[in-house]
Design a protein around this motif. Structure first.
Motif, PDB file in Angstrom:
ATOM      1  N   LEU A 193     -77.720 -47.546 -52.103  1.00 49.54           N
ATOM      2  CA  LEU A 193     -77.046 -46.423 -52.766  1.00 49.54           C
ATOM      3  C   LEU A 193     -75.680 -46.183 -52.136  1.00 49.54           C
ATOM      4  O   LEU A 193     -74.686 -45.956 -52.837  1.00 49.54           O
ATOM      5  N   SER A 194     -75.628 -46.231 -50.812  1.00 49.27           N
ATOM      6  CA  SER A 194     -74.360 -46.035 -50.108  1.00 49.27           C
ATOM      7  C   SER A 194     -73.365 -47.136 -50.456  1.00 49.27           C
ATOM      8  O   SER A 194     -72.177 -46.877 -50.682  1.00 49.27           O
ATOM      9  N   THR A 195     -73.861 -48.380 -50.512  1.00 54.05           N
ATOM     10  CA  THR A 195     -72.997 -49.518 -50.861  1.00 54.05           C
ATOM     11  C   THR A 195     -72.463 -49.389 -52.283  1.00 54.05           C
ATOM     12  O   THR A 195     -71.289 -49.673 -52.549  1.00 54.05           O
ATOM     13  N   ALA A 196     -73.323 -48.953 -53.205  1.00 53.15           N
ATOM     14  CA  ALA A 196     -72.903 -48.770 -54.605  1.00 53.15           C
ATOM     15  C   ALA A 196     -71.824 -47.698 -54.706  1.00 53.15           C
ATOM     16  O   ALA A 196     -70.861 -47.838 -55.468  1.00 53.15           O
ATOM     17  N   ASN A 197     -71.969 -46.628 -53.926  1.00 47.78           N
ATOM     18  CA  ASN A 197     -70.966 -45.563 -53.934  1.00 47.78           C
ATOM     19  C   ASN A 197     -69.631 -46.054 -53.368  1.00 47.78           C
ATOM     20  O   ASN A 197     -68.557 -45.701 -53.863  1.00 47.78           O
ATOM     21  N   GLU A 198     -69.702 -46.884 -52.322  1.00 48.62           N
ATOM     22  CA  GLU A 198     -68.483 -47.471 -51.763  1.00 48.62           C
ATOM     23  C   GLU A 198     -67.802 -48.389 -52.776  1.00 48.62           C
ATOM     24  O   GLU A 198     -66.566 -48.417 -52.860  1.00 48.62           O
ATOM     25  N   GLU A 199     -68.604 -49.125 -53.536  1.00 46.96           N
ATOM     26  CA  GLU A 199     -68.044 -49.993 -54.569  1.00 46.96           C
ATOM     27  C   GLU A 199     -67.318 -49.171 -55.634  1.00 46.96           C
ATOM     28  O   GLU A 199     -66.264 -49.567 -56.129  1.00 46.96           O
ATOM     29  N   PHE A 200     -67.884 -48.007 -55.967  1.00 46.37           N
ATOM     30  CA  PHE A 200     -67.238 -47.122 -56.935  1.00 46.37           C
ATOM     31  C   PHE A 200     -65.882 -46.638 -56.405  1.00 46.37           C
ATOM     32  O   PHE A 200     -64.884 -46.618 -57.130  1.00 46.37           O
ATOM     33  N   SER A 201     -65.833 -46.277 -55.116  1.00 44.28           N
ATOM     34  CA  SER A 201     -64.588 -45.820 -54.507  1.00 44.28           C
ATOM     35  C   SER A 201     -63.527 -46.926 -54.521  1.00 44.28           C
ATOM     36  O   SER A 201     -62.356 -46.681 -54.815  1.00 44.28           O
ATOM     37  N   ILE A 202     -63.961 -48.160 -54.221  1.00 40.83           N
ATOM     38  CA  ILE A 202     -63.034 -49.298 -54.231  1.00 40.83           C
ATOM     39  C   ILE A 202     -62.533 -49.569 -55.649  1.00 40.83           C
ATOM     40  O   ILE A 202     -61.361 -49.877 -55.861  1.00 40.83           O
ATOM     41  N   THR A 203     -63.443 -49.455 -56.617  1.00 40.06           N
ATOM     42  CA  THR A 203     -63.070 -49.669 -58.020  1.00 40.06           C
ATOM     43  C   THR A 203     -62.020 -48.659 -58.464  1.00 40.06           C
ATOM     44  O   THR A 203     -61.080 -48.999 -59.199  1.00 40.06           O
ATOM     45  N   LEU A 204     -62.162 -47.418 -58.017  1.00 39.83           N
ATOM     46  CA  LEU A 204     -61.166 -46.388 -58.335  1.00 39.83           C
ATOM     47  C   LEU A 204     -59.787 -46.795 -57.811  1.00 39.83           C
ATOM     48  O   LEU A 204     -58.779 -46.692 -58.514  1.00 39.83           O
ATOM     49  N   TYR A 205     -59.765 -47.261 -56.564  1.00 36.18           N
ATOM     50  CA  TYR A 205     -58.484 -47.638 -55.968  1.00 36.18           C
ATOM     51  C   TYR A 205     -57.871 -48.850 -56.668  1.00 36.18           C
ATOM     52  O   TYR A 205     -56.649 -48.960 -56.773  1.00 36.18           O
ATOM     53  N   ASN A 206     -58.726 -49.753 -57.144  1.00 35.91           N
ATOM     54  CA  ASN A 206     -58.225 -50.976 -57.778  1.00 35.91           C
ATOM     55  C   ASN A 206     -57.675 -50.767 -59.184  1.00 35.91           C
ATOM     56  O   ASN A 206     -57.117 -51.690 -59.779  1.00 35.91           O
ATOM     57  N   LEU A 207     -57.867 -49.567 -59.728  1.00 38.69           N
ATOM     58  CA  LEU A 207     -57.197 -49.255 -60.986  1.00 38.69           C
ATOM     59  C   LEU A 207     -55.687 -49.309 -60.753  1.00 38.69           C
ATOM     60  O   LEU A 207     -55.205 -48.943 -59.680  1.00 38.69           O
ATOM     61  N   LYS A 208     -54.947 -49.739 -61.740  1.00 35.49           N
ATOM     62  CA  LYS A 208     -53.489 -49.863 -61.564  1.00 35.49           C
ATOM     63  C   LYS A 208     -52.825 -48.488 -61.671  1.00 35.49           C
ATOM     64  O   LYS A 208     -52.037 -48.212 -62.573  1.00 35.49           O
ATOM     65  N   TRP A 209     -53.187 -47.635 -60.686  1.00 36.40           N
ATOM     66  CA  TRP A 209     -52.726 -46.249 -60.705  1.00 36.40           C
ATOM     67  C   TRP A 209     -51.203 -46.136 -60.626  1.00 36.40           C
ATOM     68  O   TRP A 209     -50.608 -45.166 -61.092  1.00 36.40           O
ATOM     69  N   TYR A 210     -50.550 -47.145 -60.024  1.00 38.47           N
ATOM     70  CA  TYR A 210     -49.088 -47.103 -59.868  1.00 38.47           C
ATOM     71  C   TYR A 210     -48.368 -47.290 -61.208  1.00 38.47           C
ATOM     72  O   TYR A 210     -47.159 -47.076 -61.298  1.00 38.47           O
ATOM     73  N   GLU A 211     -49.124 -47.667 -62.244  1.00 40.39           N
ATOM     74  CA  GLU A 211     -48.522 -47.824 -63.567  1.00 40.39           C
ATOM     75  C   GLU A 211     -48.706 -46.575 -64.438  1.00 40.39           C
ATOM     76  O   GLU A 211     -48.171 -46.507 -65.542  1.00 40.39           O
ATOM     77  N   TYR A 212     -49.493 -45.606 -63.926  1.00 45.60           N
ATOM     78  CA  TYR A 212     -49.842 -44.465 -64.758  1.00 45.60           C
ATOM     79  C   TYR A 212     -49.093 -43.207 -64.313  1.00 45.60           C
ATOM     80  O   TYR A 212     -48.490 -43.171 -63.232  1.00 45.60           O
ATOM     81  N   ASN A 213     -49.191 -42.164 -65.131  1.00 41.12           N
ATOM     82  CA  ASN A 213     -48.403 -40.961 -64.859  1.00 41.12           C
ATOM     83  C   ASN A 213     -48.988 -40.137 -63.714  1.00 41.12           C
ATOM     84  O   ASN A 213     -50.074 -40.403 -63.204  1.00 41.12           O
ATOM     85  N   ILE A 214     -48.260 -39.098 -63.343  1.00 42.56           N
ATOM     86  CA  ILE A 214     -48.602 -38.294 -62.173  1.00 42.56           C
ATOM     87  C   ILE A 214     -49.921 -37.552 -62.366  1.00 42.56           C
ATOM     88  O   ILE A 214     -50.677 -37.340 -61.418  1.00 42.56           O
ATOM     89  N   SER A 215     -50.231 -37.144 -63.608  1.00 44.05           N
ATOM     90  CA  SER A 215     -51.493 -36.428 -63.878  1.00 44.05           C
ATOM     91  C   SER A 215     -52.693 -37.314 -63.578  1.00 44.05           C
ATOM     92  O   SER A 215     -53.681 -36.865 -62.972  1.00 44.05           O
ATOM     93  N   PHE A 216     -52.601 -38.584 -63.990  1.00 45.90           N
ATOM     94  CA  PHE A 216     -53.685 -39.528 -63.731  1.00 45.90           C
ATOM     95  C   PHE A 216     -53.837 -39.746 -62.227  1.00 45.90           C
ATOM     96  O   PHE A 216     -54.957 -39.766 -61.706  1.00 45.90           O
ATOM     97  N   ARG A 217     -52.731 -39.875 -61.525  1.00 41.83           N
ATOM     98  CA  ARG A 217     -52.785 -40.118 -60.070  1.00 41.83           C
ATOM     99  C   ARG A 217     -53.408 -38.937 -59.337  1.00 41.83           C
ATOM    100  O   ARG A 217     -54.186 -39.121 -58.396  1.00 41.83           O
ATOM    101  N   LYS A 218     -53.086 -37.718 -59.765  1.00 40.61           N
ATOM    102  CA  LYS A 218     -53.648 -36.527 -59.120  1.00 40.61           C
ATOM    103  C   LYS A 218     -55.161 -36.483 -59.306  1.00 40.61           C
ATOM    104  O   LYS A 218     -55.911 -36.211 -58.360  1.00 40.61           O
ATOM    105  N   MET A 219     -55.608 -36.749 -60.531  1.00 39.06           N
ATOM    106  CA  MET A 219     -57.044 -36.760 -60.800  1.00 39.06           C
ATOM    107  C   MET A 219     -57.742 -37.836 -59.972  1.00 39.06           C
ATOM    108  O   MET A 219     -58.831 -37.629 -59.431  1.00 39.06           O
ATOM    109  N   LEU A 220     -57.095 -38.993 -59.859  1.00 40.93           N
ATOM    110  CA  LEU A 220     -57.677 -40.100 -59.105  1.00 40.93           C
ATOM    111  C   LEU A 220     -57.818 -39.735 -57.625  1.00 40.93           C
ATOM    112  O   LEU A 220     -58.854 -40.018 -56.997  1.00 40.93           O
TER     113      LEU A 220
END
Length: 225
Positions: free
Chosen positions: A146-173
């Motif tokens: 369960l802990s490993t799955a949660n860590e994978e979710f956190s990594i997946t969030l970071y791997n989103l191309k957040w630098y291409e999206y607007n400030i609202s998306f980055r704040k939520m992320l």
């Protein structure tokens, strides 16, 4: 012994299924998070005319897809809290019972005598010993998963191309990542002890201490007699 084993197997089967449901939901969440850009693009194509994916409308679709995923995450967090409340008393009894069961199993095996009902006692001791070891190991392993799955979710969030999206998306992320990193997704016993492989190791040490105490007590009684 057979009846006891039957009850344990059936009870643990229900518990394992509840934990696996949580694990599967986190895996679905990870997949859904990876698909946020694609889902947003489908929303954009379905509601707006073709154009640059960096348009304001596409950014709004990204936010909508992200919110849908976070609603799923919120449900998972609530399920985990309820699961820990439900499992807490059982896991506490399991920890304490396993310490005694494993220690008693070792003690009974040590005092094995191949006469009379000695063989039956030896088999019972092995059943108790293996049951205690297997139970604690399985719960510890599932908790780590369960802990490993949660860590994978956190990594997946970071791997989103957040630098291409607007400030609202980055704040939520950022908000979701901070929340995720501070969430302990392991099985927790009444909010006190987290189940992990370290917990398994500590229970083995405690069982061995119980075994040594029982041996020392027996020797003291023999000397007193």
């Amino acid at each position: 012994t057979i009846y006891f084993g039957f009850l344990v197997v059936n009870n643990d089967g229900v518990m394992y299924d509840l934990i696996n449901q949580l694990k599967r939901q986190i895996q679905i969440l990870v997949h859904s998070t990876k698909e946020i850009p694609e889902r947003a693009l489908q929303m954009y194509k379905g509601n707006y005319k073709e154009g640059s994916v960096r348009t304001l409308q596409y950014q709004e679709c990204l936010l909508r897809a992200f919110r849908e995923t976070m609603e799923h995450h919120s449900i998972i967090v609530s399920y985990r809290k309820n699961l820990n409340r439900f499992l807490g008393p059982y896991l506490l009894m399991l920890m304490l019972g396993s310490c005694v069961t494993i220690g008693a199993g070792i003690l009974m095996a040590k005092n094995f005598r191949p006469t009379g009902n000695g063989l039956f006692v030896f088999i019972c001791s092995m059943v108790y010993l293996l049951n205690g070891l297997l139970n604690i190991f399985l719960y510890s392993t599932m908790s780590e998963q369960l802990s490993t799955a949660n860590e994978e979710f956190s990594i997946t969030l970071y791997n989103l191309k957040w630098y291409e999206y607007n400030i609202s998306f980055r704040k939520m992320l950022i908000i979701v990542q901070n929340f995720t990193q501070h969430q302990n997704f392991r099985l927790v016993v009444l909010g006190i002890v987290s189940f992990s492989h370290s917990t398994f190791s500590e229970i083995l040490k405690t069982s061995y201490s119980f075994f040594n105490l029982a041996v020392a007590t027996g020797q003291s009684k023999l000397k007193a007699d």
